[in-house]
Design a protein around this motif. Structure first.
Motif, PDB file in Angstrom:
ATOM      1  N   THR A   4       0.780  -1.038  -0.091  1.00  0.00           N
ATOM      2  CA  THR A   4      -0.084  -0.061  -0.020  1.00  0.00           C
ATOM      3  C   THR A   4       0.904   1.283   0.153  1.00  0.00           C
ATOM      4  O   THR A   4       1.930   1.286   0.501  1.00  0.00           O
ATOM      5  CB  THR A   4      -0.896  -0.001   0.985  1.00  0.00           C
ATOM      6  N   VAL A   5       0.201   2.213  -0.436  1.00  0.00           N
ATOM      7  CA  VAL A   5       1.176   3.516  -0.543  1.00  0.00           C
ATOM      8  C   VAL A   5       1.401   3.805   0.964  1.00  0.00           C
ATOM      9  O   VAL A   5       2.510   4.256   1.240  1.00  0.00           O
ATOM     10  CB  VAL A   5       0.175   4.872  -0.975  1.00  0.00           C
ATOM     11  N   GLU A   6       0.541   3.621   1.881  1.00  0.00           N
ATOM     12  CA  GLU A   6       0.787   3.653   3.500  1.00  0.00           C
ATOM     13  C   GLU A   6       1.984   3.297   3.859  1.00  0.00           C
ATOM     14  O   GLU A   6       3.012   3.788   4.661  1.00  0.00           O
ATOM     15  CB  GLU A   6      -0.402   3.589   4.198  1.00  0.00           C
ATOM     16  N   GLU A   7       2.055   1.823   3.344  1.00  0.00           N
ATOM     17  CA  GLU A   7       3.414   0.996   3.978  1.00  0.00           C
ATOM     18  C   GLU A   7       4.577   1.927   3.329  1.00  0.00           C
ATOM     19  O   GLU A   7       5.611   1.704   4.002  1.00  0.00           O
ATOM     20  CB  GLU A   7       3.104  -0.342   3.483  1.00  0.00           C
ATOM     21  N   LEU A   8       4.463   1.895   2.095  1.00  0.00           N
ATOM     22  CA  LEU A   8       5.903   2.613   1.386  1.00  0.00           C
ATOM     23  C   LEU A   8       6.064   3.956   2.126  1.00  0.00           C
ATOM     24  O   LEU A   8       7.349   4.207   2.021  1.00  0.00           O
ATOM     25  CB  LEU A   8       5.630   2.548  -0.134  1.00  0.00           C
ATOM     26  N   ALA A   9       5.221   4.827   2.357  1.00  0.00           N
ATOM     27  CA  ALA A   9       5.623   6.106   2.842  1.00  0.00           C
ATOM     28  C   ALA A   9       6.259   5.859   4.183  1.00  0.00           C
ATOM     29  O   ALA A   9       7.241   6.676   4.604  1.00  0.00           O
ATOM     30  CB  ALA A   9       4.224   6.795   2.776  1.00  0.00           C
ATOM     31  N   ARG A  10       5.639   4.982   5.000  1.00  0.00           N
ATOM     32  CA  ARG A  10       6.033   4.876   6.218  1.00  0.00           C
ATOM     33  C   ARG A  10       7.617   4.377   6.390  1.00  0.00           C
ATOM     34  O   ARG A  10       8.477   4.860   6.924  1.00  0.00           O
ATOM     35  CB  ARG A  10       5.259   4.054   7.123  1.00  0.00           C
ATOM     36  N   GLN A  11       7.846   3.447   5.489  1.00  0.00           N
ATOM     37  CA  GLN A  11       9.305   2.932   5.080  1.00  0.00           C
ATOM     38  C   GLN A  11      10.281   4.141   4.643  1.00  0.00           C
ATOM     39  O   GLN A  11      11.259   4.359   5.228  1.00  0.00           O
ATOM     40  CB  GLN A  11       9.127   1.837   4.014  1.00  0.00           C
ATOM     41  N   ALA A  12       9.804   5.025   3.752  1.00  0.00           N
ATOM     42  CA  ALA A  12      10.521   6.212   3.251  1.00  0.00           C
ATOM     43  C   ALA A  12      10.780   6.947   4.421  1.00  0.00           C
ATOM     44  O   ALA A  12      11.851   7.395   4.599  1.00  0.00           O
ATOM     45  CB  ALA A  12       9.624   6.690   2.239  1.00  0.00           C
TER      46      ALA A  12
END
Length: 215
Positions: free
Chosen positions: A203-211
């Motif tokens: 999800t965009v959320e998962e990728l954003a938190r990782q970044a």
């Protein structure tokens, strides 16, 4: 090796065999480009990965041959070609990922794909973000000029575009920009990713938190 046999090698994820053959037979690169139009999405992505590896091997002895392919891919993005280079940005990015120094001059035209005319941009935007992101993994200095063009992609309607923009900005150390957009940290839109020969969904959320956490 024929296109049919290459497809079988991609199905078995035998990229080493493809790379070895490409160093002997120039037609392998052309066949791999053709296979990016395959109906099987996994074959498409494996062909992209194989193209980068094979082109890097060929560039050891004949970089101009690879340059010819890169120029052809750029032409396939043009109006003159009808814009039929659907996977051209990914292919270019994959080559630059492996040979950033040899082909650094192709980074600016790859970045410029994000600035195509409004009617052409949507179909190439995900591929351009992915391709630029691949370059950023190895040579972030070549892709930093893309940041002003990537930032608006965070507001795109397409979750694939939003997610790949998040990944790219994270790789370039701009996680703070994402932290300032809290809605990205709650964005449940799906993003398809190709990793290690397979396709996954995040999800965009998962990728954003990782970044954000990586900054």
């Amino acid at each position: 090796m024929t296109k049919k046999l290459l497809r079988a090698r991609l199905g078995a994820y035998d990229l080493a065999a493809i790379t070895a053959l490409a160093d002997q037979r120039g037609r392998v690169l052309s066949h791999l480009v053709a296979l990016t139009y395959d109906e099987d999405l996994l074959i498409v992505w494996r062909a992209i990965e194989a193209f980068g590896l094979a082109a890097a091997a060929v560039a050891e002895r004949d970089p101009e041959f690879v340059r010819g392919h890169l120029r052809r891919l750029l032409w396939l993005l043009s109006d003159e070609s009808g814009g039929i280079g659907w996977r051209a940005p990914e292919l270019i990015g994959e080559v630059l990922h492996h040979r950033p120094d040899t082909f650094a001059d192709f980074a600016p035209p790859l970045i410029s794909v994000l600035d195509l005319e409004a009617e052409d941009a949507p179909r190439f935007r995900p591929g351009a973000l992915w391709g630029i992101g691949r370059v950023a993994e190895r040579a972030p200095q070549l892709t930093r000029p893309a940041v002003p063009l990537v930032a608006p992609c965070l507001d795109d309607r397409d979750s694939q575009v939003r997610g790949l923009a998040v990944v790219l900005l994270g790789r370039l150390g701009h996680g703070a920009m994402l932290a300032q957009r809290p809605r990205l940290l709650a964005d449940e839109g799906n993003v398809m990713l190709y990793r290690d020969g397979g396709l996954t969904i995040a999800t965009v959320e998962e990728l954003a938190r990782q970044a954000v956490n990586a900054t």
